[in-house]
Enzyme design. Structure first.
Site, mmCIF file in Angstrom:
data_model
loop_
_atom_site.group_PDB
_atom_site.id
_atom_site.type_symbol
_atom_site.label_atom_id
_atom_site.label_comp_id
_atom_site.label_asym_id
_atom_site.label_seq_id
_atom_site.Cartn_x
_atom_site.Cartn_y
_atom_site.Cartn_z
ATOM 1 N N CYS A 148 75.841 -25.518 27.704
ATOM 2 C CA CYS A 148 77.167 -25.292 28.294
ATOM 3 C C CYS A 148 78.154 -26.359 27.848
ATOM 4 O O CYS A 148 79.228 -26.057 27.353
ATOM 5 C CB CYS A 148 77.082 -25.272 29.812
ATOM 6 S SG CYS A 148 76.269 -23.786 30.413
ATOM 7 N N HIS A 149 77.797 -27.617 28.029
ATOM 8 C CA HIS A 149 78.768 -28.670 27.734
ATOM 9 C C HIS A 149 78.148 -29.825 26.958
ATOM 10 O O HIS A 149 78.717 -30.903 26.889
ATOM 11 C CB HIS A 149 79.430 -29.165 29.022
ATOM 12 C CG HIS A 149 79.951 -28.043 29.868
ATOM 13 N ND1 HIS A 149 79.210 -27.461 30.859
ATOM 14 C CD2 HIS A 149 81.111 -27.349 29.817
ATOM 15 C CE1 HIS A 149 79.900 -26.464 31.402
ATOM 16 N NE2 HIS A 149 81.045 -26.369 30.791
#
Lengths: 184, 421
Positions: A148-149
């Protein structure tokens, strides 16, 4: 009739404030059930602990099981992975705390404080950034990469790089036998 | 501009009604005779287009709710049932899901138009702030709506966004986790979360409609801004709203509806994410998780910061900043037509938002055009904030605007037009 001002509070002032206070408390009392209904219900709170059979898990394998609605990683580490985690100096770690429910809150994040038996790493599969499930065996440190990040965890589930603030949490668990654990 | 009413009831019934509930008077004064600057261009049609979008979303949403089941075990299948079995269900759902995209497309044009022509400046600050509130409500509503189909993207969008609150743990230990648990009604996104999101997704559009009412009220006190950014100085500068702007708005709403129809009928999955056709799985996060296109710039800003709490603050700050614009830009000239420097930096800002959107659509470690996207996103984030907090106040001091025209009428009709007053 002229309005007279007195320095002392009158009986009317007292009634005013008292009535207002009762109304405020009443409003708060009415609001609380509306707010608290959103918290986890008794059915949700009645959580069972789970048992995990370790027999089918091979060395070098990471298995995901569901625990309290979240993924839980059960990883049988290789000797190389254990050594890699142990070789990291504490000063290299963004999060210095073990985050291990089996230990006191202020235990340092040494490799030894992240497991009960070095071969078995049991960590929450919830990225401490925004809750995604990281992917095993990816990232610069061979542990987990959160797609995701971009948070990267090492082979002890400790945050090494990226926006996540904490090491992957370790829930309370115990070995029932050499091949069975109880989590929660 | 909302001067004395010119409504004269024509029949016995309307006279009777007018003295009891002057609703026809209100309609007459706000829709019929409302004096509107005569130089409004295409970009001013988006207010009407947005009203159309809100109407479409509410109508399609109400009928979808007749078939949708807000239950973690049934939600995904009920959406498939709508798509396959319900009469015209495919149409209703595609209009609703693409309607969200069209709604945001229109609101972004509307917002950039307001920025370009300085529509936020006195006396329209409250009008602007109400607009910002509507936009935030739209974001929240769209986010909750996106969760309802309970696909993989739905589930993980809900997880990531609600986890933004856990960053508060870095301010007060456990505060954020307590809030997140309260929002979820569980220890993770689950059935309780889905139910409350459905309830709120049904409620918020009506809240939006109410704030739109305030927005229009606040518009009708000072009247419309216009592309010249100068005040209406007399009757020669304005036209009655009907038929001039009812027809103009209807025409552009029609064009917009054609574009909308093209999307719905020829590319209904164009803006969607294929991963959302996989039922929600709490144990596996999709490898490339991206929000809907209309939130990508904010997602890029969140991701460009390597520290959790600061990343969330940047995200929130990028939205909150919008409410301060009326006081950050103190140039007395509204329209960028007469602001040579601001005009250029405005277009840089538009490009900057597109660049941020592109960065947000790429994976975390992507390198495109020889540049690591995270670095590009950082530069673009810096410009986003600099545009509002540095460029706007500084240009207000140093920029020399071009001379403003005497009046709207002179500018539109030529020097022969009647002088003001």
């Amino acid at each position: 009739m002229a309005i007279t001002t007195t320095a002392e509070p009158t009986r009317r002032d007292f009634l005013y404030i008292a009535t207002g206070s009762v109304a405020a408390v009443g409003a708060a009392a009415c609001a609380w059930p509306l707010i608290d209904q959103m918290n986890p219900s008794s059915a949700v709170l009645a959580l069972a602990s789970i048992e995990v059979d370790l027999t089918p898990i091979q060395v070098g394998q990471s298995v995901t099981v569901k625990f309290r609605g979240h993924p839980l990683f059960v990883r049988r580490r290789t000797a190389k992975e254990i050594a890699a985690a142990a070789a990291v100096p504490l000063s290299d770690l963004p999060d210095q705390l073990a985050r291990n429910e089996n230990l006191p809150d202020d235990a340092p994040a040494t490799a030894a404080n992240r497991d009960i038996k070095p071969e078995w790493l049991i960590v929450s599969g919830v990225c401490t950034h925004l809750g995604c499930t990281p992917t095993a065996f990816e990232g610069d440190y061979g542990g987990w990469l959160c797609h995701c990040h971009g948070s990267m965890y090492d082979t002890a589930g400790r945050i090494r790089k990226g926006p996540a603030p904490q090491n992957l949490a370790i829930p309370a668990y115990s070995f029932l036998s050499d091949s069975r654990i109880k989590v929660g | 501009m909302s001067g004395p009413s010119t409504y004269v009831p024509q029949t016995g019934f309307t006279r009777w009604l007018d003295s009891r509930l002057p609703i026809l008077r209100l309609a007459h004064d706000t829709v019929w005779t409302f004096p509107t600057p005569r130089n409004l261009n295409f970009w001013y049609a988006f207010g009407a287009i947005l009203t159309f979008c809100l109407g479409v979303q509410i109508v399609t949403g109400i009928v979808l709710a007749m078939h949708y089941v807000p239950n973690a075990n049934l939600a995904f299948d009920s959406v498939e049932n709508i798509m396959r079995d319900v009469n015209y269900g495919w149409l209703l759902r595609y209009v609703h899901s693409n309607g969200a995209s069209m709604f945001f497309l229109a609101v972004y044009v509307h917002m950039f138009r307001g920025l370009y022509y300085g529509s936020y400046k006195a006396p329209r600050e409250v009008l602007w702030i109400l607009g910002v509130i509507i936009y935030l409500l739209m974001v929240v509503t769209a986010f909750m709506g996106y969760v309802l189909p309970w696909g993989q993207m739905s589930f993980w969008a809900a997880t990531v966004i609600t986890n933004l609150f856990t960053s508060l743990d870095q301010v007060i230990p456990h505060l954020g986790s307590v809030i997140a648990t309260w929002l979820w009604g569980d220890f993770a996104v689950g059935d309780a979360t889905l139910n409350r999101f459905f309830s709120l997704h049904y409620l918020l559009p009506f809240v939006i409609a109410a704030v739109v009412g305030l927005h229009i009220w606040a518009l009708h006190v000072p009247g419309n801004n216009n592309p010249l950014g100068i005040d209406v100085k007399g009757p020669q500068d304005s036209l009655p709203f009907h038929p001039y702007y009812t027809v103009k708005d209807a025409f552009y709403t029609g064009l917009f509806a054609i574009l909308f129809a093209v999307l719905v009928f020829y590319a209904p999955e164009f803006v969607g994410n294929p991963d959302n056709n996989i039922p929600a799985n709490p144990l596996v996060t999709p490898t490339d998780i991206v929000p809907e296109w209309y939130l990508l710039p904010f997602y890029a800003m969140l991701r460009s910061v390597p520290q959790k709490l600061i990343g969330v603050l940047v995200l929130v700050g990028s939205l909150v900043t919008l409410a301060f614009i009326p006081w950050l830009d103190w140039s007395p000239v509204r329209s960028n037509r007469f602001r040579p420097l601001m005009k250029q930096l405005f277009w840089v800002f538009v490009v900057d938002c597109v660049v941020l959107g592109y960065c947000g659509s790429q994976s975390v470690d992507a390198v495109r055009f020889g540049m690591p996207m995270v670095v590009v996103a950082r530069v673009a984030t810096a410009y986003y904030f600099a545009f509002f907090w540095l460029i706007m106040p500084i240009l207000g001091l140093i920029e020399t605007p071009k001379p403003l025209p005497d009046s709207i009428a002179k500018s539109v009709l030529g020097p022969s037009a009647a002088p003001a007053e």
